[in-house]
Motif scaffolding. Sequence first.
Motif, PDB file in Angstrom:
ATOM      1  N   ALA A 111       0.828  -1.213   0.000  1.00  0.00           N
ATOM      2  CA  ALA A 111       0.000   0.000   0.000  1.00  0.00           C
ATOM      3  C   ALA A 111       0.858   1.257   0.000  1.00  0.00           C
ATOM      4  CB  ALA A 111      -0.935  -0.003   1.208  1.00  0.00           C
ATOM      5  N   SER A 112       2.067   1.202   0.574  1.00  0.00           N
ATOM      6  CA  SER A 112       2.961   2.359   0.557  1.00  0.00           C
ATOM      7  C   SER A 112       3.411   2.672  -0.867  1.00  0.00           C
ATOM      8  CB  SER A 112       4.178   2.096   1.446  1.00  0.00           C
ATOM      9  OG  SER A 112       3.799   1.737   2.749  1.00  0.00           O
ATOM     10  N   VAL A 113       3.668   1.623  -1.658  1.00  0.00           N
ATOM     11  CA  VAL A 113       4.033   1.824  -3.063  1.00  0.00           C
ATOM     12  C   VAL A 113       2.880   2.460  -3.821  1.00  0.00           C
ATOM     13  CG1 VAL A 113       4.750   0.653  -5.182  1.00  0.00           C
ATOM     14  CG2 VAL A 113       5.634  -0.115  -2.971  1.00  0.00           C
ATOM     15  N   VAL A 114       1.675   1.940  -3.591  1.00  0.00           N
ATOM     16  CA  VAL A 114       0.502   2.506  -4.271  1.00  0.00           C
ATOM     17  C   VAL A 114       0.319   3.962  -3.874  1.00  0.00           C
ATOM     18  CG1 VAL A 114      -1.998   2.311  -4.525  1.00  0.00           C
ATOM     19  CG2 VAL A 114      -0.593   0.246  -4.413  1.00  0.00           C
ATOM     20  N   SER A 152      -3.857  -1.732 -10.822  1.00  0.00           N
ATOM     21  CA  SER A 152      -4.037  -3.181 -10.922  1.00  0.00           C
ATOM     22  C   SER A 152      -3.040  -3.853  -9.991  1.00  0.00           C
ATOM     23  CB  SER A 152      -3.827  -3.678 -12.355  1.00  0.00           C
ATOM     24  OG  SER A 152      -4.741  -3.054 -13.245  1.00  0.00           O
ATOM     25  N   VAL A 153      -3.493  -4.822  -9.209  1.00  0.00           N
ATOM     26  CA  VAL A 153      -2.615  -5.530  -8.273  1.00  0.00           C
ATOM     27  C   VAL A 153      -2.869  -7.022  -8.385  1.00  0.00           C
ATOM     28  CG1 VAL A 153      -2.488  -3.602  -6.655  1.00  0.00           C
ATOM     29  CG2 VAL A 153      -4.268  -5.315  -6.372  1.00  0.00           C
ATOM     30  N   GLU A 154      -1.868  -7.785  -8.013  1.00  0.00           N
ATOM     31  CA  GLU A 154      -1.971  -9.233  -7.932  1.00  0.00           C
ATOM     32  C   GLU A 154      -1.339  -9.685  -6.628  1.00  0.00           C
ATOM     33  OE1 GLU A 154      -0.332 -11.249 -11.268  1.00  0.00           O
ATOM     34  OE2 GLU A 154      -1.610 -10.238 -12.753  1.00  0.00           O
ATOM     35  N   ALA A 155      -1.961 -10.692  -6.003  1.00  0.00           N
ATOM     36  CA  ALA A 155      -1.474 -11.252  -4.741  1.00  0.00           C
ATOM     37  C   ALA A 155      -1.311 -10.168  -3.683  1.00  0.00           C
ATOM     38  CB  ALA A 155      -0.165 -12.003  -4.951  1.00  0.00           C
ATOM     39  N   THR A 215      -5.133  -9.170   3.617  1.00  0.00           N
ATOM     40  CA  THR A 215      -4.850  -8.010   4.469  1.00  0.00           C
ATOM     41  C   THR A 215      -4.179  -6.903   3.676  1.00  0.00           C
ATOM     42  OG1 THR A 215      -4.632  -9.418   6.416  1.00  0.00           O
ATOM     43  CG2 THR A 215      -3.650  -7.231   6.540  1.00  0.00           C
ATOM     44  N   GLU A 216      -3.167  -7.259   2.885  1.00  0.00           N
ATOM     45  CA  GLU A 216      -2.478  -6.246   2.084  1.00  0.00           C
ATOM     46  C   GLU A 216      -3.421  -5.638   1.054  1.00  0.00           C
ATOM     47  OE1 GLU A 216       0.299  -5.159   2.886  1.00  0.00           O
ATOM     48  OE2 GLU A 216       1.060  -6.703   4.231  1.00  0.00           O
ATOM     49  N   LEU A 217      -4.299  -6.475   0.500  1.00  0.00           N
ATOM     50  CA  LEU A 217      -5.258  -5.956  -0.481  1.00  0.00           C
ATOM     51  C   LEU A 217      -6.243  -4.995   0.170  1.00  0.00           C
ATOM     52  CD1 LEU A 217      -6.387  -6.000  -3.353  1.00  0.00           C
ATOM     53  CD2 LEU A 217      -7.752  -7.994  -2.721  1.00  0.00           C
ATOM     54  N   SER A 218      -6.655  -5.281   1.406  1.00  0.00           N
ATOM     55  CA  SER A 218      -7.594  -4.384   2.079  1.00  0.00           C
ATOM     56  C   SER A 218      -6.952  -3.024   2.350  1.00  0.00           C
ATOM     57  CB  SER A 218      -8.070  -5.020   3.388  1.00  0.00           C
ATOM     58  OG  SER A 218      -7.006  -5.124   4.317  1.00  0.00           O
ATOM     59  N   HIS A 219      -5.636  -2.987   2.679  1.00  0.00           N
ATOM     60  CA  HIS A 219      -4.942  -1.714   2.868  1.00  0.00           C
ATOM     61  C   HIS A 219      -4.918  -0.915   1.563  1.00  0.00           C
ATOM     62  CE1 HIS A 219      -3.440  -1.982   7.003  1.00  0.00           C
ATOM     63  NE2 HIS A 219      -3.278  -3.278   6.794  1.00  0.00           N
ATOM     64  N   GLY A 237     -14.675  -4.082   0.578  1.00  0.00           N
ATOM     65  CA  GLY A 237     -14.258  -5.382   1.084  1.00  0.00           C
ATOM     66  C   GLY A 237     -13.151  -5.989   0.261  1.00  0.00           C
ATOM     67  N   ALA A 238     -12.338  -6.820   0.904  1.00  0.00           N
ATOM     68  CA  ALA A 238     -11.215  -7.454   0.237  1.00  0.00           C
ATOM     69  C   ALA A 238     -11.529  -8.871  -0.204  1.00  0.00           C
ATOM     70  CB  ALA A 238     -10.005  -7.475   1.166  1.00  0.00           C
ATOM     71  N   LEU A 239     -12.770  -9.312  -0.050  1.00  0.00           N
ATOM     72  CA  LEU A 239     -13.130 -10.645  -0.494  1.00  0.00           C
ATOM     73  C   LEU A 239     -13.200 -10.699  -2.003  1.00  0.00           C
ATOM     74  CD1 LEU A 239     -15.992 -11.644   1.968  1.00  0.00           C
ATOM     75  CD2 LEU A 239     -13.729 -12.628   1.858  1.00  0.00           C
ATOM     76  N   THR A 240     -12.785 -11.797  -2.578  1.00  0.00           N
ATOM     77  CA  THR A 240     -12.910 -11.966  -4.019  1.00  0.00           C
ATOM     78  C   THR A 240     -14.365 -12.211  -4.361  1.00  0.00           C
ATOM     79  OG1 THR A 240     -12.465 -14.314  -3.758  1.00  0.00           O
ATOM     80  CG2 THR A 240     -10.599 -12.895  -4.287  1.00  0.00           C
TER      81      THR A 240
END
Length: 676
Positions: free
Chosen positions: A25-28, A46-49, A166-170, A384-387
């Motif tokens: 999230a810091s990079v984003v 766009s993000v992955e993993a 967790t990282e995706l939710s941030h 939400g971070a759920l797929t």
Amino acid sequence: MGRIHVLSELVANKIAAGEVVERPASVVKEMLENSLDAGATRIKISVEAGGKKLIQITDNGCGMVRDDAMLAFERHATSKIKNAEDLLSVTTLGFRGEALPSIASVSRLRLETRAAEEPSGTVIEINGGKIARVEEAGLPPGTAITVRDLFFNTPARKKFLKSESTELSHIASLVTHYALAHPEKHFELHSAANAMLVAPPVGGYSERVYQVFGKETLDQLIPVASRQALERVGLPQPPPWRRKEVEEDEDGAPAAASTPGEMRIHGFVSKPEIQKLNRNSIFVFVNGRLIRDRLVQHALTEAYRNIIPPTVHPVVLLFLELPAGEVDVNVHPSKTEVRFRQQTAMHDFVRDSVRAALMKARPVPQFMTEIRAHATASQALSPGALTPGAEWDPTTGLSASGFRLPDGGVREPGAESFALQTSVLPPVSARLQFEGAIAVEANAAVPVARGLEKLPIAGSREVVPGDNCAPALEVGEEEPTLSSLGTLRPLGQIRNSFILAVNEDGLWIIDQHVAHERVLFERVLKQRAAQKVESQRLLMPIVLELSPAQQAVFAEISDELQHNGFEAEPFGARSVAVKVAPAGVEASAVEHLLHELLDQFSREERSLDMEKIRTRIAASIACHAAIKVNMPLEQNKMQWLLAELAKTDHPMSCPHGRPVVLRYSVKDIQKAFKRI
């Protein structure tokens, strides 16, 4: 040979990456802020993993020429500032020149950029801080940065990253809030093949909140808007040789350019019944920059003091705007902390603006909402971070794919807790069907806004088979506020503790003890301000035995106790004799009241604030002097209590944060009787 040596450029960049790049999230954040500084109106992430494998940000900003693209990866190379004086008035989100070289030193980075006036663009690839390729290419105007394998060359840092969800939710929280801060821009966030957020430009902040979270969320928030002129009180003047002459207009008055400017605040705060266990739901922007500031958080706590319990926190989305010279953003490597030049003025401005908005709105707690309400620790205002398609188990809080809910908690079956989160997308299939839109292929772009719901049509009614009754009553669209307390007609009491009353807005239930407590609390504060507190002389002095800690507190607050109607003096080594007490407090309750106050203040870890002392004394006096539960009231006394409650500034809650009034609306009654 000496022990001190100069670090290499690569090691220095990795050290800087440790300060700037904490997680994906810091990079984003760094690259998203660069896109906004570049004037981009359309930004796609766009993000992955969870950002561990891939982070790609594409924008349509001004782009860069070849020389600037190469120079951007040098440490402290920036286009935002030129000299030290520019640090005093930074107007851009980025300015340090450390983000790109720091990110490039711990990842595999690819930069594609083209300035609008250039015939071709530039492609630069850097692996772990070493340039691998530089070439020209045909590119659209703007910049695209791709970061792969974050921390691939620093495994010690990589193992400290959290799970992908967790990282995706941030990342989702960060992008969502920058989208809320810039409603005039287009934001997209994609995780793998899933569109987590698609937010086209809208006309304003309210529209953006409605667009992302829907009408139900917007209805739970209270708008805040205020402005205040700045004064240069206590600010140092520049030296005479740097001081510019004040330009004067034709009338000889100082020009407008010499004025200090003004502070402006706008945004949203939650109603008192919305409560969180932590400050994760408080988001504050200063001149478009997302920050964490203790001064502003303390001001928000003071604004909600005696409205919500002291152990919970509200949901806040605020935007502060002030002259760049009035705020110092160069106090933290990640630029998440700021320092205000006029801290007291800013603190009081935020506190008074939010307090005034709450007083003006005077929202009514809904009966069913308050029954289900409970303080949660979930982070609000985050998608939400759920797929999509992931089913979650209400007993474990885990989805079928192993992801935990965004709030990390366990949700009860059927419970409807208030969390400003977008709903989960429908399951992924060959074709995606959206309400009000044509079906599109799964791999095609989905140009829809997440969470955009239809507004309910006024007067709409569900037809029940066999319903031949009269149509539903007409209900006004305007939501009633606590200003309508003066129109209530009391009907009676429930167990001599709760007053039932009615008006055109529905059925109201009033807790007689906390209602009288709120009335007395504000009365004591007003009498204290006017130094006309009513008191009563006791028939016999009450002698209190104090512990050493209580003695120390009593010596500190004795003057304030005297101003609030107490008269006490030392009586022996560890005792005090109380001769006079506030009016309305029974003599039998005076000893308990004072012990309660002294114990509260003795547990305070920080130095005692006089405003807190004053409000706590007033709250304790009001609590002990108020009407008790299980006390029958005559009709005229109930009418008097409702009339006095309507005159208070904050009739929505007692000084301890409990609700005073609940309303069962006409619409709720109609729904219960299946009329709508």
